[in-house]
Write a protein that holds these residues in place. Structure first.
Motif, PDB file in Angstrom:
ATOM      1  N   ALA A 112      32.482  42.209  25.330  1.00 39.07           N
ATOM      2  CA  ALA A 112      31.864  41.234  26.457  1.00 39.07           C
ATOM      3  C   ALA A 112      32.956  40.796  27.639  1.00 39.07           C
ATOM      4  CB  ALA A 112      31.498  39.783  25.725  1.00 39.07           C
ATOM      5  N   GLU A 113      34.144  40.849  27.023  1.00 40.54           N
ATOM      6  CA  GLU A 113      35.220  40.464  28.374  1.00 40.54           C
ATOM      7  C   GLU A 113      35.074  41.593  29.137  1.00 40.54           C
ATOM      8  OE1 GLU A 113      38.840  39.724  25.931  1.00 40.54           O
ATOM      9  OE2 GLU A 113      37.984  37.617  25.118  1.00 40.54           O
ATOM     10  N   CYS A 130      25.349  37.092  38.624  1.00 37.77           N
ATOM     11  CA  CYS A 130      25.377  38.158  39.585  1.00 37.77           C
ATOM     12  C   CYS A 130      25.881  37.416  41.114  1.00 37.77           C
ATOM     13  CB  CYS A 130      24.201  38.975  39.721  1.00 37.77           C
ATOM     14  SG  CYS A 130      24.261  40.321  40.766  1.00 37.77           S
ATOM     15  N   PHE A 131      26.940  38.076  41.699  1.00 36.19           N
ATOM     16  CA  PHE A 131      27.485  37.455  42.872  1.00 36.19           C
ATOM     17  C   PHE A 131      28.004  38.319  43.730  1.00 36.19           C
ATOM     18  CE2 PHE A 131      30.601  37.695  39.774  1.00 36.19           C
ATOM     19  CZ  PHE A 131      32.061  37.961  40.294  1.00 36.19           C
ATOM     20  N   VAL A 132      28.362  37.944  44.914  1.00 35.61           N
ATOM     21  CA  VAL A 132      28.800  38.803  46.060  1.00 35.61           C
ATOM     22  C   VAL A 132      30.250  38.485  46.114  1.00 35.61           C
ATOM     23  CG1 VAL A 132      28.762  39.549  48.553  1.00 35.61           C
ATOM     24  CG2 VAL A 132      26.778  39.149  47.253  1.00 35.61           C
ATOM     25  N   ASP A 133      31.226  39.306  45.995  1.00 38.38           N
ATOM     26  CA  ASP A 133      32.638  39.455  46.018  1.00 38.38           C
ATOM     27  C   ASP A 133      33.108  39.807  47.303  1.00 38.38           C
ATOM     28  OD1 ASP A 133      35.340  38.882  45.835  1.00 38.38           O
ATOM     29  OD2 ASP A 133      35.428  40.197  44.164  1.00 38.38           O
ATOM     30  N   THR A 134      33.674  38.391  48.083  1.00 31.96           N
ATOM     31  CA  THR A 134      34.240  38.867  49.524  1.00 31.96           C
ATOM     32  C   THR A 134      35.609  38.715  49.659  1.00 31.96           C
ATOM     33  OG1 THR A 134      33.744  36.300  50.259  1.00 31.96           O
ATOM     34  CG2 THR A 134      31.876  38.068  50.595  1.00 31.96           C
ATOM     35  N   SER A 135      36.441  38.720  48.386  1.00 31.08           N
ATOM     36  CA  SER A 135      37.723  38.368  48.337  1.00 31.08           C
ATOM     37  C   SER A 135      38.578  39.521  48.880  1.00 31.08           C
ATOM     38  CB  SER A 135      38.088  37.878  47.192  1.00 31.08           C
ATOM     39  OG  SER A 135      37.992  38.640  46.089  1.00 31.08           O
ATOM     40  N   GLU A 183      28.901  41.510  38.543  1.00 28.94           N
ATOM     41  CA  GLU A 183      27.959  40.677  37.731  1.00 28.94           C
ATOM     42  C   GLU A 183      28.842  40.452  36.306  1.00 28.94           C
ATOM     43  OE1 GLU A 183      24.555  42.285  34.741  1.00 28.94           O
ATOM     44  OE2 GLU A 183      23.661  41.898  36.669  1.00 28.94           O
ATOM     45  N   HIS A 184      29.052  39.313  35.889  1.00 30.24           N
ATOM     46  CA  HIS A 184      29.369  38.819  34.866  1.00 30.24           C
ATOM     47  C   HIS A 184      28.796  37.972  33.662  1.00 30.24           C
ATOM     48  CE1 HIS A 184      33.272  40.171  36.394  1.00 30.24           C
ATOM     49  NE2 HIS A 184      33.528  39.516  37.282  1.00 30.24           N
ATOM     50  N   SER A 185      28.970  38.506  32.489  1.00 33.18           N
ATOM     51  CA  SER A 185      28.257  37.608  31.552  1.00 33.18           C
ATOM     52  C   SER A 185      29.354  36.381  31.068  1.00 33.18           C
ATOM     53  CB  SER A 185      28.250  38.496  30.150  1.00 33.18           C
ATOM     54  OG  SER A 185      27.739  37.917  29.121  1.00 33.18           O
ATOM     55  N   VAL A 186      28.685  35.195  31.151  1.00 32.87           N
ATOM     56  CA  VAL A 186      29.669  34.104  31.306  1.00 32.87           C
ATOM     57  C   VAL A 186      29.785  33.566  29.727  1.00 32.87           C
ATOM     58  CG1 VAL A 186      30.047  31.782  31.676  1.00 32.87           C
ATOM     59  CG2 VAL A 186      29.057  33.336  33.501  1.00 32.87           C
ATOM     60  N   GLU A 187      28.771  33.279  28.993  1.00 33.50           N
ATOM     61  CA  GLU A 187      28.843  32.789  27.751  1.00 33.50           C
ATOM     62  C   GLU A 187      27.124  32.806  27.139  1.00 33.50           C
ATOM     63  OE1 GLU A 187      29.715  28.707  27.501  1.00 33.50           O
ATOM     64  OE2 GLU A 187      27.914  27.946  28.363  1.00 33.50           O
TER      65      GLU A 187
END
Length: 412
Positions: free
Chosen positions: A47-48, A111-116, A124-128
């Protein structure tokens, strides 16, 4: 009193007459504690690292059985406790040995847009996982909002949402964020369609029940020697497994039948198992069962092709997904008109190979509805067993599939 005090002292010092028994109990308890800890460590690791768990196979020591089972096998080489357990279940489905509770859990993935960075990326990240008690819309909404608050996220920044298209959240956005686009999950829509279709008639329920029972019998080595394709269990949540379950029996019906007959004739087997094998051998020669198996395979195969493409293609867009869903929908409409004759032909070929008669047998009495008044019209009962089967199974199944697919297609 002196004896009681002495006994109390011996118990505290673990020097009672049951000392050896208690040591064995403690050892066994530690053994069964270490196994879940090891499995949970593997789950957390995957998962991590956002790594997939399952492969195309759910059995140990099989190729393409996924990262989870692969790591279990790898650690089993060095962990004596896990190695002992692997020897016990090496020939069985591993999934059945992992069920430890019946709690409903909500998987929270963002699911998010990374502009860093210089290159803008979609991540996309599985949180919990969160245990939920209330499965209605408002209950799930409350859990969702709590998770967002914990992560420091503002729901007003959300621009897309998708659910499994269950009845509790299907197709609506009730005041969370009116600017958020709703995207129905095509894969879950297809699964829900199959769920509804699976209970559309008693013949369908009976079909999958028989396949599951045959799979259970084939866990014995003497039966596996008769078939080339490994029989698969009928999984409730993974409909791809149902395709494999039907395929394995459809393409080696004669071998499966012969294996069941061999079990009946063998000596030293449990009488109950022999009786069950004899019952299933007879069921495999039933012409209605053969037709139902052929029809369901054609339907599941078409739906599975779409489902796999939607799940595994990283470049698939919504327009292409809609086209694929439309093709599947048109296939079902055409299959309702022409598929029955094709299924009859295939089922007759299977019946011939089995040495069975391809005929429809009368199974139930005809019940006519009583009328209170003479002027009420008399409904003609369907006496022809083939027409009865076609109406109650084939038409009922295809109409259910068509309506469900149409609803999914309209949403997308």
């Amino acid at each position: 009193y002196q004896k009681w005090v002495e006994a109390e002292i011996r118990i505290k010092r673990h020097q009672g007459i049951d000392k050896k028994n208690q040591e064995l109990i403690n050892k066994e308890a530690k053994h069964w504690t270490n196994i879940p800890e090891c499995l949970m460590s593997i789950i957390l690791f995957l998962a991590e690292h956002n790594t997939t768990f399952q492969g195309s196979s759910e059995c140990l020591f099989k190729t393409h059985n996924g990262n989870f089972l692969g790591l279990v096998q790898f650690l089993g080489k060095f962990d004596t406790v896990l190695q002992e357990r692997l020897c016990d279940v090496s020939t069985k489905s591993w999934i059945a040995h992992l069920i430890v509770s019946h709690r409903e859990q909500l998987s929270f993935t963002i699911c998010f847009v990374d502009t860093s960075e210089d290159i803008i990326r979609v991540k996309e990240h599985s949180v919990e996982f969160h245990t939920v008690q209330n499965l209605i819309r408002e209950g799930l909404k409350g859990v969702l909002m709590d998770m967002l608050d914990k992560c420091g996220l503002d729901i007003q920044e959300c621009r897309g949402q998708g659910y499994d298209n269950g009845a509790n959240v299907k197709g609506r956005n009730k005041g969370i964020n009116l600017r958020t686009f709703f995207m129905p999950c095509g894969c879950h829509s297809l699964k829900l369609m199959n769920d509804v279709a699976a209970v559309s008639s008693t013949k369908t329920v009976s079909l999958f029940g028989i396949l599951q029972q045959i799979y259970t019998l084939f866990s014995e080595l003497v039966l596996r020697d008769h078939v080339r394709l490994t029989l698969k269990p009928v999984c409730v949540t993974r409909w791809e497994c149902r395709v494999e379950s039907v395929r394995a029996v459809k393409y080696q019906t004669v071998n499966v039948h012969d294996a069941l007959v061999a079990l009946v004739k063998s000596e030293g087997w449990d009488p109950a198992a022999c009786h069950e094998a004899n019952t299933h051998a007879s069921q495999l020669t039933d012409f209605k069962f053969l037709i139902a198996m052929v029809v369901w395979y054609d339907i599941l195969l078409q739906v599975n092709l779409v489902s796999k493409s939607v799940q595994r293609s990283q470049s698939l867009d919504i327009a292409t997904a809609v086209i694929m869903m439309e093709v599947c929908f048109k296939y079902m409409i055409n299959y309702r008109e022409t598929g029955y004759a094709t299924a009859i032909t295939t089922a007759k070929e299977l019946a011939t190979e089995l040495g069975a008669e391809p005929v429809f047998k009368h199974t139930t009495q005809i019940h006519r509805k009583k009328h209170q008044f003479d002027y009420e019209s008399r409904e003609e009962a369907v006496i022809n067993p083939e027409e009865k089967f076609k109406m109650e199974f084939f038409h009922s199944l295809l109409d259910t599939v068509r309506v469900s697919l149409e609803d999914c297609f309209i949403q997308m």
